[in-house]
Design an enzyme around this catalytic site. Structure first.
Site: not given
Ligand code: SAH
Length: 257
Positions: A100
């Site tokens: 993000s």
């Molecule tokens: N906070 C992260 C943002 C990653 S994007 C960072 O700093 O990089 C959001 C993430 O949420 C993705 O990797 C996606 O695979 C994950 N995601 C989506 N649905 C999810 C779920 N039900 N449980 C766990 N992770 C999930």
């Protein structure tokens, strides 16, 4: 294992690289290879500019700003993207997911802290991704539990975070839609992926007096099908929900892959 990017991205010639490499590299030595003098400072200066940028967007919480100023975001993105690591932009982290924007990360954590002066208690993060936000959270909370549903990213986050040695950060592989009951109740829950609604398990696992910040698909003021930031406060009398500005997050999905 891929070598970690140094900052700014600068490919050394073979001879120069050999000079700085330890004689017998230990496990993970590429991560801690001494950087040519000045590069460490360059990265700190870039981070400081990033902090000023998020400050200009209205983030005031000094603890959040300090944490954003100390976590090396360039260590969480691919080598080819290192030069963009301190811009206020989201970046691809593989498997169709993104890290993000720093502005959004700091805004959400500021909301999550809700004016707290000390550290938050136990925090649950849904969507570890590359592990960047988890690292920032670990500086601002007593314990952080971070769940990722994609094995490839869970492993990547583990690799990214290992050299930082954050003993209060617990990475979990699983479906975050069901939360993580073992760590409950949580003082705060933060999601980095947006669904149609907040899964009931999150609200159940939130402590009374706790706060949840998550993107949700809303039919509200920003139009049908667009996401907005939701702040949910759990009180003894029930939950209070406030919908804030429009945001763009990857979708919240169920199950693991
Ligand atoms: N906070 C992260 C943002 C990653 S994007 C960072 O700093 O990089 C959001 C993430 O949420 C993705 O990797 C996606 O695979 C994950 N995601 C989506 N649905 C999810 C779920 N039900 N449980 C766990 N992770 C999930």
């Amino acid at each position: 294992m891929k070598p970690r990017p140094s900052f700014p991205a600068r490919l050394e010639s073979g001879a120069a690289a050999k000079k700085t490499a330890p004689a017998s590299p230990a496990l993970g030595a590429s991560r801690v290879m001494p950087q040519p003098q000045g590069l460490g400072m360059d990265s700190a200066a870039h981070r400081q500019r990033m902090v000023q940028l998020v400050q200009k967007q209205g983030v005031r919480d000094t603890a959040v700003l300090a944490a954003m100023g100390s976590v090396e975001r360039h260590r969480f993105v691919d080598t080819a993207l290192v030069n963009q690591a301190y811009e206020d932009t989201s970046l691809p982290i593989g498997l169709g997911q993104t890290i993000s924007k720093p502005g959004v990360v700091s805004r959400m954590i500021e909301l999550l802290r809700n004016g707290a002066t000390g550290k938050l208690g136990r925090v649950l993060e849904i969507g570890t991704g590359c592990g960047y936000q988890a690292a920032v959270l670990s500086l601002l909370a007593q314990e952080v539990y971070s769940i990722e549903r994609l094995r490839g990213l869970h492993d990547k986050a583990r690799d990214n975070l290992r050299p930082m040695r954050l003993p209060n950060l617990h990475l979990l592989f699983g479906d975050g839609m069901v939360g993580y009951a073992k760590g409950a109740p949580y003082a705060a829950i933060i999601a980095a992926a947006g669904g149609e609604a907040v899964p009931p398990a999150w609200v159940e696992q939130l402590a009374i007096g706790g706060r949840l910040v998550a993107p949700v698909v809303s039919s509200g003021p920003h139009g049908a099908g667009t996401q907005a930031l939701l702040v949910l406060d759990k009180t003894a009398d029930g939950v209070r929900q406030t919908l804030l500005e429009a945001v763009h997050f990857v979708p919240l999905k169920s199950g693991v892959a």
